[in-house]
Design an enzyme around this catalytic site. Structure first.
Site, PDB file in Angstrom:
ATOM      1  CE  LYS A  11      12.773  16.255  23.091  1.00  0.00           C
ATOM      2  NZ  LYS A  11      12.451  14.987  22.356  1.00  0.00           N
ATOM      3  CE1 TYR A  51      10.067  17.396  18.201  1.00  0.00           C
ATOM      4  CE2 TYR A  51       8.724  18.553  19.805  1.00  0.00           C
ATOM      5  CZ  TYR A  51       9.905  17.923  19.461  1.00  0.00           C
ATOM      6  OH  TYR A  51      10.939  17.814  20.376  1.00  0.00           O
ATOM      7  CG  PHE A  59       5.687   9.368  17.684  1.00  0.00           C
ATOM      8  CD1 PHE A  59       6.172  10.665  17.708  1.00  0.00           C
ATOM      9  CD2 PHE A  59       6.262   8.467  16.796  1.00  0.00           C
ATOM     10  CE1 PHE A  59       7.201  11.074  16.862  1.00  0.00           C
ATOM     11  CE2 PHE A  59       7.296   8.865  15.950  1.00  0.00           C
ATOM     12  CZ  PHE A  59       7.758  10.169  15.989  1.00  0.00           C
ATOM     13  NE  ARG A  87      20.438  14.065  16.390  1.00  0.00           N
ATOM     14  CZ  ARG A  87      19.118  13.861  16.357  1.00  0.00           C
ATOM     15  NH1 ARG A  87      18.275  14.900  16.450  1.00  0.00           N
ATOM     16  NH2 ARG A  87      18.623  12.660  16.247  1.00  0.00           N
ATOM     17  CB  THR A  93      15.446   8.771  19.046  1.00  0.00           C
ATOM     18  OG1 THR A  93      16.005   9.501  17.956  1.00  0.00           O
ATOM     19  CG2 THR A  93      14.074   9.318  19.390  1.00  0.00           C
ATOM     20  NE  ARG A 104      17.424  12.289  22.983  1.00  0.00           N
ATOM     21  CZ  ARG A 104      17.187  12.527  21.700  1.00  0.00           C
ATOM     22  NH1 ARG A 104      17.845  11.856  20.763  1.00  0.00           N
ATOM     23  NH2 ARG A 104      16.292  13.430  21.331  1.00  0.00           N
ATOM     24  CG  ASN A 114      13.792  11.776  23.651  1.00  0.00           C
ATOM     25  OD1 ASN A 114      13.299  12.871  23.905  1.00  0.00           O
ATOM     26  ND2 ASN A 114      13.994  11.344  22.429  1.00  0.00           N
ATOM     27  CG  HIS A 117      15.042  19.199  19.908  1.00  0.00           C
ATOM     28  ND1 HIS A 117      14.440  18.433  18.933  1.00  0.00           N
ATOM     29  CD2 HIS A 117      15.615  20.252  19.266  1.00  0.00           C
ATOM     30  CE1 HIS A 117      14.626  19.010  17.757  1.00  0.00           C
ATOM     31  NE2 HIS A 117      15.331  20.110  17.931  1.00  0.00           N
ATOM     32  CD  GLU A 128      14.817  22.250  15.254  1.00  0.00           C
ATOM     33  OE1 GLU A 128      14.314  21.275  14.666  1.00  0.00           O
ATOM     34  OE2 GLU A 128      15.798  22.149  16.023  1.00  0.00           O
TER      35      GLU A 128
HETATM   36  P1  IDP Z   1      15.216  12.951  17.664  1.00  0.00           P
HETATM   37  O1  IDP Z   1      14.646  13.787  18.791  1.00  0.00           O
HETATM   38  O2  IDP Z   1      16.278  11.988  18.138  1.00  0.00           O
HETATM   39  O3  IDP Z   1      15.658  13.775  16.483  1.00  0.00           O
HETATM   40  P2  IDP Z   1      12.881  12.225  16.060  1.00  0.00           P
HETATM   41  O4  IDP Z   1      12.764  10.975  15.258  1.00  0.00           O
HETATM   42  O5  IDP Z   1      13.094  13.517  15.329  1.00  0.00           O
HETATM   43  O6  IDP Z   1      14.025  11.995  17.170  1.00  0.00           O
HETATM   44  O7  IDP Z   1      11.567  12.330  16.946  1.00  0.00           O
HETATM   45  C1  IDP Z   1      11.237  13.537  17.618  1.00  0.00           C
HETATM   46  C2  IDP Z   1      10.777  13.201  19.024  1.00  0.00           C
HETATM   47  O8  IDP Z   1       9.553  12.457  18.953  1.00  0.00           O
HETATM   48  C3  IDP Z   1      11.701  12.282  19.821  1.00  0.00           C
HETATM   49  O9  IDP Z   1      12.786  12.971  20.414  1.00  0.00           O
HETATM   50  C4  IDP Z   1      10.754  11.696  20.855  1.00  0.00           C
HETATM   51  O10 IDP Z   1      10.478  12.623  21.914  1.00  0.00           O
HETATM   52  C5  IDP Z   1       9.486  11.531  20.022  1.00  0.00           C
HETATM   53  N1  IDP Z   1       9.418  10.173  19.466  1.00  0.00           N
HETATM   54  C6  IDP Z   1      10.136   9.645  18.436  1.00  0.00           C
HETATM   55  N2  IDP Z   1       9.822   8.371  18.191  1.00  0.00           N
HETATM   56  C7  IDP Z   1       8.843   8.060  19.087  1.00  0.00           C
HETATM   57  C8  IDP Z   1       8.094   6.849  19.353  1.00  0.00           C
HETATM   58  O11 IDP Z   1       8.247   5.826  18.688  1.00  0.00           O
HETATM   59  N3  IDP Z   1       7.196   6.924  20.375  1.00  0.00           N
HETATM   60  C9  IDP Z   1       6.977   8.050  21.115  1.00  0.00           C
HETATM   61  N4  IDP Z   1       7.663   9.200  20.893  1.00  0.00           N
HETATM   62  C10 IDP Z   1       8.589   9.193  19.913  1.00  0.00           C
HETATM   63 MG    MG Z   2      14.576  14.941  15.163  1.00  0.00          MG
END
Ligand code: IDP
Ligand code: MG
Length: 140
Positions: A11, A51, A59, A87, A93, A104, A114, A117, A128
């Site tokens: 990212k 997304y 968010f 993963r 996350t 991460r 973070n 992806h 994807e």
């Molecule tokens: P993942 O990337 O671990 O699968 P997801 O829940 O699918 O996590 O969320 C997608 C992306 O959205 C995250 O990787 C992160 O960049 C962003 N994200 C998730 N939760 C939050 C939050 O609470 N605040 C801000 N950004 C968030």
């Molecule tokens: Mg996800």
């Protein structure tokens, strides 16, 4: 049977912090083969579509803004049990909750920024990967 492909992005924060090389090293050290890869930058429309599943989350706007804020590296990876193993390699996350030694834990700044992806299912890995790479671009 679990699939052998997953999709990843380094990212904007991972690129900005000069960790492309470190992150790719961890990915290949963990046994993933790179089947397609490019440096690219998402348009707002592309980030919104990628997304879309999170469109109702608070968010979402922040996520789209961040994912379009700079270049990313997108890649299709191959390994047995690819989605689950990747993963595990990237960690939770929220980097504050990510296991020690995960990508991460080492390179992410925050739950939003973070570093990487990773697809969450074989079905989404396929969707994807196709979103970022027309079939003709993928090395056999
Ligand atoms: P993942 O990337 O671990 O699968 P997801 O829940 O699918 O996590 O969320 C997608 C992306 O959205 C995250 O990787 C992160 O960049 C962003 N994200 C998730 N939760 C939050 C939050 O609470 N605040 C801000 N950004 C968030
Ligand atoms: Mg996800």
């Amino acid at each position: 049977m679990a699939g052998t492909k997953t999709f990843t992005m380094i990212k904007p924060d991972g690129v900005e912090s000069n960790n492309i090389g470190n992150i790719l090293q961890m990915i290949t050290d963990a046994g993933f083969a790179i089947k397609a890869m490019k440096l690219t930058r998402l348009s707002t429309e592309q980030a919104q579509e990628f997304y879309a599943i999170h469109a109702e989350r608070p968010f979402y706007g922040e996520l789209v803004e961040y994912m379009t804020s700079g270049p990313i590296v997108s890649a299709i990876l191959e390994k047995d049990n690819a989605v689950e193993d990747f993963r595990t390699l990237i960690g939770a996350t929220n980097p504050a909750e990510a296991a020690e030694g995960t990508i991460r834990a080492k390179y992410a700044e925050s739950i939003g920024r973070n570093a990487v992806h990773g697809s969450d299912s074989d079905e989404n890995a396929e969707i994807e990967g196709n979103f970022h790479f027309p079939v003709a671009e993928v090395v056999a």
